[in-house]
Design a protein around this motif. Structure first.
Motif, PDB file in Angstrom:
ATOM      1  N   UNK A  27       0.832  -1.204   0.000  1.00 49.92           N
ATOM      2  CA  UNK A  27       0.000   0.000   0.000  1.00 49.92           C
ATOM      3  C   UNK A  27       0.869   1.258   0.000  1.00 49.92           C
ATOM      4  N   UNK A  28       1.957   1.244   0.752  1.00 47.31           N
ATOM      5  CA  UNK A  28       2.808   2.433   0.811  1.00 47.31           C
ATOM      6  C   UNK A  28       3.608   2.621  -0.470  1.00 47.31           C
ATOM      7  N   UNK A  29       4.014   1.535  -1.125  1.00 49.24           N
ATOM      8  CA  UNK A  29       4.815   1.638  -2.352  1.00 49.24           C
ATOM      9  C   UNK A  29       3.975   1.939  -3.582  1.00 49.24           C
ATOM     10  N   UNK A  30       2.850   1.243  -3.728  1.00 46.66           N
ATOM     11  CA  UNK A  30       2.075   1.319  -4.958  1.00 46.66           C
ATOM     12  C   UNK A  30       0.704   1.953  -4.782  1.00 46.66           C
ATOM     13  N   UNK A  31       0.345   2.335  -3.562  1.00 47.90           N
ATOM     14  CA  UNK A  31      -0.932   2.975  -3.250  1.00 47.90           C
ATOM     15  C   UNK A  31      -2.127   2.126  -3.698  1.00 47.90           C
ATOM     16  N   UNK A  32      -2.003   0.803  -3.477  1.00 50.10           N
ATOM     17  CA  UNK A  32      -3.081  -0.128  -3.800  1.00 50.10           C
ATOM     18  C   UNK A  32      -3.313  -0.995  -2.571  1.00 50.10           C
ATOM     19  N   UNK A  34      -4.398  -4.299  -1.304  1.00 50.68           N
ATOM     20  CA  UNK A  34      -4.608  -5.636  -1.832  1.00 50.68           C
ATOM     21  C   UNK A  34      -5.796  -6.342  -1.182  1.00 50.68           C
ATOM     22  N   UNK A  35      -5.973  -6.176   0.119  1.00 56.30           N
ATOM     23  CA  UNK A  35      -7.087  -6.838   0.800  1.00 56.30           C
ATOM     24  C   UNK A  35      -8.420  -6.321   0.273  1.00 56.30           C
ATOM     25  N   UNK A  36      -8.527  -5.027   0.097  1.00 52.95           N
ATOM     26  CA  UNK A  36      -9.765  -4.443  -0.404  1.00 52.95           C
ATOM     27  C   UNK A  36     -10.021  -4.897  -1.837  1.00 52.95           C
ATOM     28  N   UNK A  37      -8.982  -4.946  -2.649  1.00 50.97           N
ATOM     29  CA  UNK A  37      -9.121  -5.378  -4.034  1.00 50.97           C
ATOM     30  C   UNK A  37      -9.581  -6.828  -4.113  1.00 50.97           C
ATOM     31  N   UNK A  38      -8.994  -7.687  -3.285  1.00 58.57           N
ATOM     32  CA  UNK A  38      -9.389  -9.099  -3.275  1.00 58.57           C
ATOM     33  C   UNK A  38     -10.830  -9.258  -2.813  1.00 58.57           C
ATOM     34  N   UNK A  39     -11.228  -8.505  -1.805  1.00 60.33           N
ATOM     35  CA  UNK A  39     -12.603  -8.570  -1.320  1.00 60.33           C
ATOM     36  C   UNK A  39     -13.589  -8.096  -2.380  1.00 60.33           C
ATOM     37  N   UNK A  40     -13.263  -7.019  -3.074  1.00 61.04           N
ATOM     38  CA  UNK A  40     -14.142  -6.509  -4.120  1.00 61.04           C
ATOM     39  C   UNK A  40     -14.270  -7.503  -5.272  1.00 61.04           C
ATOM     40  N   UNK A  41     -13.163  -8.151  -5.649  1.00 58.05           N
ATOM     41  CA  UNK A  41     -13.220  -9.143  -6.720  1.00 58.05           C
ATOM     42  C   UNK A  41     -14.077 -10.338  -6.325  1.00 58.05           C
ATOM     43  N   UNK A  42     -13.955 -10.780  -5.079  1.00 59.98           N
ATOM     44  CA  UNK A  42     -14.761 -11.924  -4.646  1.00 59.98           C
ATOM     45  C   UNK A  42     -16.240 -11.551  -4.585  1.00 59.98           C
ATOM     46  N   UNK A  43     -16.545 -10.329  -4.203  1.00 55.93           N
ATOM     47  CA  UNK A  43     -17.940  -9.894  -4.166  1.00 55.93           C
ATOM     48  C   UNK A  43     -18.504  -9.719  -5.576  1.00 55.93           C
ATOM     49  N   UNK A  44     -17.680  -9.246  -6.502  1.00 57.23           N
ATOM     50  CA  UNK A  44     -18.142  -9.071  -7.875  1.00 57.23           C
ATOM     51  C   UNK A  44     -18.420 -10.411  -8.549  1.00 57.23           C
ATOM     52  N   UNK A  45     -17.700 -11.449  -8.161  1.00 62.84           N
ATOM     53  CA  UNK A  45     -17.867 -12.757  -8.788  1.00 62.84           C
ATOM     54  C   UNK A  45     -18.927 -13.628  -8.111  1.00 62.84           C
ATOM     55  N   UNK A  46     -19.551 -13.119  -7.069  1.00 64.24           N
ATOM     56  CA  UNK A  46     -20.599 -13.873  -6.379  1.00 64.24           C
ATOM     57  C   UNK A  46     -21.893 -13.763  -7.182  1.00 64.24           C
ATOM     58  N   UNK A  47     -22.566 -14.901  -7.439  1.00 66.15           N
ATOM     59  CA  UNK A  47     -23.797 -14.844  -8.234  1.00 66.15           C
ATOM     60  C   UNK A  47     -24.923 -14.131  -7.490  1.00 66.15           C
ATOM     61  N   UNK A  48     -25.783 -13.475  -8.251  1.00 65.00           N
ATOM     62  CA  UNK A  48     -26.875 -12.707  -7.667  1.00 65.00           C
ATOM     63  C   UNK A  48     -27.860 -13.604  -6.927  1.00 65.00           C
ATOM     64  N   UNK A  49     -28.015 -14.846  -7.363  1.00 64.21           N
ATOM     65  CA  UNK A  49     -28.941 -15.754  -6.688  1.00 64.21           C
ATOM     66  C   UNK A  49     -28.488 -16.031  -5.253  1.00 64.21           C
TER      67      UNK A  49
END
Length: 66
Positions: A27-32, A34-49
């Motif tokens: 986070x300090x080197x690249x201003x990203x 990683x935990x938040x990004x991984x959580x968002x990706x897992x939530x985006x890939x969860x089916x709506x059902x």
């Protein structure tokens, strides 16, 4: 058995601390964040059902089918 559980707990805690240090460094080197990004990706890939069965029922937007 208690010694084994204590040992596993210490190893787990060290792994969590190591992962946190990597996250802070990245986070300090690249201003990203990683935990938040991984959580968002897992939530985006969860089916709506699945979301409807869990969150929708508790919010009252979807009725539970039995």
């Amino acid at each position: 058995m208690r010694v084994l559980n204590r040992w596993k707990g210490r190893i787990f805690r060290k792994l969590v601390n190591f992962a946190d240090r990597i996250d802070v460094w990245f986070n300090s080197k690249f201003n990203v964040n990683l935990k938040q990004t991984a959580l968002e990706l897992s939530q985006d890939n969860m089916p709506m059902s699945r979301l409807d069965k869990t969150i929708g029922v508790h919010l009252g937007t979807v009725h539970e089918d039995k």
